[in-house]
Design a protein around this motif. Sequence first.
Motif, PDB file in Angstrom:
ATOM      1  N   CYS A 102      96.838 -95.000 -21.533  1.00  0.00           N
ATOM      2  CA  CYS A 102      97.283 -94.847 -22.928  1.00  0.00           C
ATOM      3  C   CYS A 102      97.205 -96.166 -23.693  1.00  0.00           C
ATOM      4  O   CYS A 102      96.779 -96.174 -24.843  1.00  0.00           O
ATOM      5  CB  CYS A 102      98.731 -94.356 -22.991  1.00  0.00           C
ATOM      6  N   ASP A 103      97.654 -97.249 -23.084  1.00  0.00           N
ATOM      7  CA  ASP A 103      97.901 -98.457 -23.879  1.00  0.00           C
ATOM      8  C   ASP A 103      96.847 -99.537 -23.737  1.00  0.00           C
ATOM      9  O   ASP A 103      96.876-100.522 -24.468  1.00  0.00           O
ATOM     10  CB  ASP A 103      99.293 -99.014 -23.532  1.00  0.00           C
TER      11      ASP A 103
ATOM     12  N   PRO B 106      98.399 -94.103 -29.382  1.00  0.00           N
ATOM     13  CA  PRO B 106      98.340 -95.554 -29.203  1.00  0.00           C
ATOM     14  C   PRO B 106      97.380 -96.248 -30.167  1.00  0.00           C
ATOM     15  O   PRO B 106      97.498 -97.457 -30.373  1.00  0.00           O
ATOM     16  CB  PRO B 106      97.824 -95.735 -27.763  1.00  0.00           C
TER      17      PRO B 106
END
Lengths: 210, 210
Positions: A102-103, B106
Amino acid sequence: MRLHGFFRSGASYRVRIALALKGIPFDQTSYVLRKGEQRSPAYLKMNPQGLVPALELDDGTVLTQSLAILEWLEETHPEPALLPRDPLERARVRAFALAIACDVHPVQNLLVLNAVRKLGQTDEQVNDWAKRVNADGLAACEQMLAGTKGPFCFGAKPTMADICLVPQLVNARRFGCDVSGLTRLLEAEAACLALPAFAGAAPERQPDAE
Amino acid sequence: MRLHGFFRSGASYRVRIALALKGIPFDQTSYVLRKGEQRSPAYLKMNPQGLVPALELDDGTVLTQSLAILEWLEETHPEPALLPRDPLERARVRAFALAIACDVHPVQNLLVLNAVRKLGQTDEQVNDWAKRVNADGLAACEQMLAGTKGPFCFGAKPTMADICLVPQLVNARRFGCDVSGLTRLLEAEAACLALPAFAGAAPERQPDAE
């Protein structure tokens, strides 16, 4: 099964590793991302997101999103396990995998880098963006392993955490990110790459590698 | 349990919904993201990523990454289920959730928008970035529901897909994204907001709402 992916796609790489660890044979169809082949009408019918990978089952069913594919593989082909048994340990492995998925990964993928370039940034500035995202993200991942046992991210066996880590380290280096201080991550990577399932899934070993 | 989060954080919102659906009472500690409170040394000890949410259990154990927390809740408090039973259906729900959690959220969060602003972009250009990410991402999500039964994303009960969708629609509107054409998503949202667990978890209903 047929994996629709690209040799350099980190998310495709995750699925290649998982299929190999589970001992599942598969064919591959390649989409050259910078040519936008993943946005052709035929592919969009399979995956409306226009992203790789997609896993096509023998009956034509198509699964998308690499981590959803990994969870499906785990549920339908439980051995060898890619997640520990204890719910709390599973949560730690998944948190690590998601920290990357995700990040880090989506914030430095081709789509976002093209968007950054369109803001009038030079190639060097675009690369700096990707380098920073990898450096910050992987530094946090190193911290997430504090106190864990090696050699893999979470102990004696590879998990979804390692499956996300190894492709991300490839990306980080490609952008010139200095990963030499991330000793726990590098320990896990070395343990992974000693396994044929990881080594054989590497980008340069794929039929579409340039 | 104590949820470390922020009323406006979409990822915190997901966990608030899941806790409420499972009927688990929890306390909240708030971190004002634009003041960087989630990067204080004390919070970084709990979550090296410096992101909210984190779920602190009664014994002090801390879980991070909203989707890992949701999976942990599902494994430890199975009823009501947030995932279907069939592996293929689970894969579809997870793919939808991940399409939002990886490829939309994100790329339009505060961290990335601040990075875009630092590239010399005006407030309007920064907003356009967030708007485009939401518009493209949610359009793909709408397609991912083609052929599914309502009123929720995947049938008669809310799942992790709805838990990711509802907060993302709040974000999309905040950036001025026109979501009026996304009829299946709006149908699912309406079904969700009729449930007290979703309605009570809304940002404006939180103690730290500004």
